[in-house]
Motif scaffolding. Structure first.
Motif, PDB file in Angstrom:
ATOM      1  N   ARG A 364     -55.740   9.974   4.964  1.00 57.28           N
ATOM      2  CA  ARG A 364     -55.284  11.361   5.043  1.00 57.28           C
ATOM      3  C   ARG A 364     -56.079  12.039   6.147  1.00 57.28           C
ATOM      4  NH1 ARG A 364     -57.214  10.833   0.188  1.00 57.28           N
ATOM      5  NH2 ARG A 364     -58.597  12.641   0.381  1.00 57.28           N
ATOM      6  N   ARG A 397     -52.480  14.347  -0.974  1.00 58.84           N
ATOM      7  CA  ARG A 397     -52.575  13.035  -1.609  1.00 58.84           C
ATOM      8  C   ARG A 397     -51.195  12.543  -2.027  1.00 58.84           C
ATOM      9  NH1 ARG A 397     -57.698  11.386  -3.235  1.00 58.84           N
ATOM     10  NH2 ARG A 397     -59.365  12.920  -2.874  1.00 58.84           N
ATOM     11  N   SER A 398     -50.406  13.439  -2.580  1.00 59.44           N
ATOM     12  CA  SER A 398     -49.060  13.063  -3.008  1.00 59.44           C
ATOM     13  C   SER A 398     -48.194  12.648  -1.831  1.00 59.44           C
ATOM     14  CB  SER A 398     -48.418  14.247  -3.751  1.00 59.44           C
ATOM     15  OG  SER A 398     -47.089  13.950  -4.116  1.00 59.44           O
ATOM     16  N   ALA A 399     -48.352  13.326  -0.686  1.00 57.57           N
ATOM     17  CA  ALA A 399     -47.559  12.978   0.493  1.00 57.57           C
ATOM     18  C   ALA A 399     -47.860  11.555   0.961  1.00 57.57           C
ATOM     19  CB  ALA A 399     -47.838  13.975   1.616  1.00 57.57           C
ATOM     20  N   ASP A 401     -48.955   9.120  -1.049  1.00 52.29           N
ATOM     21  CA  ASP A 401     -48.385   8.251  -2.082  1.00 52.29           C
ATOM     22  C   ASP A 401     -46.886   8.070  -1.899  1.00 52.29           C
ATOM     23  OD1 ASP A 401     -50.850   7.921  -3.268  1.00 52.29           O
ATOM     24  OD2 ASP A 401     -50.550   9.518  -4.749  1.00 52.29           O
ATOM     25  N   LYS A 402     -46.211   9.137  -1.462  1.00 50.38           N
ATOM     26  CA  LYS A 402     -44.747   9.098  -1.318  1.00 50.38           C
ATOM     27  C   LYS A 402     -44.303   8.500   0.014  1.00 50.38           C
ATOM     28  CE  LYS A 402     -44.047  13.156  -4.255  1.00 50.38           C
ATOM     29  NZ  LYS A 402     -43.617  14.589  -4.290  1.00 50.38           N
ATOM     30  N   SER A 403     -45.259   8.118   0.862  1.00 55.60           N
ATOM     31  CA  SER A 403     -44.924   7.527   2.165  1.00 55.60           C
ATOM     32  C   SER A 403     -45.558   6.145   2.266  1.00 55.60           C
ATOM     33  CB  SER A 403     -45.426   8.424   3.307  1.00 55.60           C
ATOM     34  OG  SER A 403     -44.930   9.734   3.188  1.00 55.60           O
ATOM     35  N   PRO A 404     -45.098   5.195   1.436  1.00 58.32           N
ATOM     36  CA  PRO A 404     -45.771   3.888   1.389  1.00 58.32           C
ATOM     37  C   PRO A 404     -45.670   3.096   2.677  1.00 58.32           C
ATOM     38  CG  PRO A 404     -43.712   3.835   0.153  1.00 58.32           C
ATOM     39  CD  PRO A 404     -43.952   5.266   0.507  1.00 58.32           C
ATOM     40  N   GLU A 434     -43.464  19.341   6.192  1.00 58.24           N
ATOM     41  CA  GLU A 434     -43.096  20.013   4.955  1.00 58.24           C
ATOM     42  C   GLU A 434     -44.162  21.031   4.593  1.00 58.24           C
ATOM     43  OE1 GLU A 434     -42.287  17.372   1.785  1.00 58.24           O
ATOM     44  OE2 GLU A 434     -40.668  16.310   2.836  1.00 58.24           O
TER      45      GLU A 434
END
Length: 462
Positions: A364, A397-399, A401-404, A434
């Motif tokens: 990140r 962190r979620s971004a 996780d959602k972009s493997p 976003e």
């Protein structure tokens, strides 16, 4: 000065002063007289050596309104008897107000081959400080052959390079085989210096990105110039610069400069084994340095603070953010992709391409700009705090996780996004960003960040 140890230097290094080092814990005699400060040791301050650089680097003023000089500050400490040793020494340089430092050497975070850690403050200003610190309880600094260098900019109307020098030390001694006794000492007054600019040694050398600067040959060879990077700081409880031992408060608030800041953090670092952690730190540092080089950012002119699984980079003032930001991010993405595509270092097992494989190296990143101060143990200011609040936030962190399929997710602060994105600058399209509301419970922090996955322009690792 022990000039016999300075190859080629004996003709150039003159002694400026030989001040005593007086203990700060002076005894107070009867009758209310001033405290008596014991002499702990002595020092020898060399007359600064000045070199005129032919500066072709970015930022040189073609109109000739200023000059770029390399100023070397050699000094020695007196040998200590009775089993005493130096644990720490700080050289403080206060340049005239019309001078300011473009780069400092040794650089902040340097660790020499003998384990000496060096903390440096003052980049961009005229108050400079180098702290040399031995590592470990039994560590000791060698007393002689020390030096510091600064590349400074000086208006052409100025006739002299001038300022003041002072030293402070921490010595240790084991008392009757028991605990260590530490004593702080300092020179009783600042030593002024004034070097006519006309006496600067000429050189045709230009400032290379990572080469040794001219002048290093005139002083003891510096060990480990490309050594390990560690965070700076100062030993707690030991008074710093200034007279009387009252510490940093005597100097007031350090200069606050508007700086572009980049923070990065490795995903799932704590879930790795020890060998992987060592490998990841090497990849992190190598990737950052390579990205800076590709973006035209001079590593040694940046403020740097290592944090294990992360890193803070404080870019020099007047950075062209419109060009540097996209190139930095692209360089980071490319470096991570390349690291994931090869098998090297301590990690002998192949790095598979499955998105859920925790062995893949992903990061990140957060970018923000604001007022930053060089404080006693690192970089201070709300800009740095906000930068890490965003970096560690749940939306970023979620971004990731959602972009493997990506190696890097970057978050721009709202002010930086408004300045840079959507205004037509190359590499800074609004596509893919976003908007996210950032709220950190218990930290009284709310804000807005703009987040996107970063894919290298070359397509590596896609």
């Amino acid at each position: 000065m022990h000039t016999e140890k300075h190859e080629h230097a004996s003709d150039f290094v003159d002694v400026l002063a030989t001040p005593d080092l007086l203990a700060l814990d002076g005894a107070i005699p009867k009758g209310g007289q001033d405290p008596v400060h014991e002499r702990i040791g002595g020092a020898s301050l060399g007359r600064p050596i000045v070199y005129a650089l032919k500066d072709t680097a970015a930022g040189h003023d073609p109109a000739g309104r200023d000059r770029v000089l390399l100023v070397c500050f050699p000094f020695d400490l007196e040998e200590l008897p009775g089993g005493r040793r130096y644990e720490e020494v700080t050289l403080t340089v206060r340049l005239a107000d019309d001078l300011h430092a473009l780069s400092l050497h040794p650089a902040a975070g340097t660790v020499t081959a003998d384990g000496t850690r060096i903390a440096v403050f003052g980049l961009g200003g005229h108050r400079l400080r180098w702290t040399f610190r031995a590592t470990g309880r039994g560590g000791a600094l060698r007393p002689d052959g020390r030096w510091a260098q600064a590349v400074v900019r000086m208006p052409s109307i100025s006739a002299d390079v001038s300022g003041r020098l002072s030293l402070s030390t921490t010595t240790v001694q084991r008392v009757l085989g028991g605990p260590l006794r530490r004593r702080a000492a300092q020179t009783p007054h600042d030593t002024p210096f004034r070097i006519p600019a006309a006496e600067a040694w000429p050189t045709a050398a230009t400032r290379a990105l990572r080469a040794a600067l001219p002048g290093a040959w005139a002083l003891p060879a510096y060990e480990g110039r490309e050594g390990r990077e560690e965070g700076g700081g100062h030993t707690d409880g030991v008074p710093e610069e200034g007279n009387g031992g009252s510490g940093p408060s005597e100097e007031g608030l350090p200069p606050g400069l508007r700086r572009l800041c980049l923070a990065v953090d490795i995903e799932k670092y704590s879930a790795r084994d020890n060998a992987d952690m060592v490998h990841l730190q090497r990849v992190l540092l190598r990737t950052l340095r390579s990205a800076c080089e590709g973006a035209g950012v001079v590593w040694d002119r940046c403020g740097r603070q290592a944090q294990g699984d992360g890193y803070l980079l404080v870019l020099e003032p007047d950075t062209d953010e419109t060009r540097v930001v996209p190139r930095l991010l692209d360089g980071l993405a490319e470096g991570l992709a390349a690291a994931n595509d090869r098998t090297e270092g301590i990690t002998p097992r192949p790095i598979e391409e499955s998105a859920g494989n925790p062995r893949r190296i992903r990061m990140r990143a957060s970018l923000h700009q604001g007022i930053v101060h060089e404080a006693d143990s690192g970089y201070a200011g709300s800009a740095v705090v906000d930068l890490f609040r965003v970096l560690d936030s749940a939306p970023v962190r979620s971004a990731l996780d959602k972009s493997p399929g990506t190696h890097l997710v970057a978050a721009f602060s709202d002010p930086l996004y408004r300045d840079l994105v959507g205004t037509g600058y190359e590499g800074l399209s609004a596509d893919g960003f976003e908007r996210a509301e950032i709220e950190v419970a218990g930290k009284n922090f709310t804000g807005v960040a703009w987040i996107r996955a970063v894919r290298p322009e070359s397509g590596a690792g896609r």
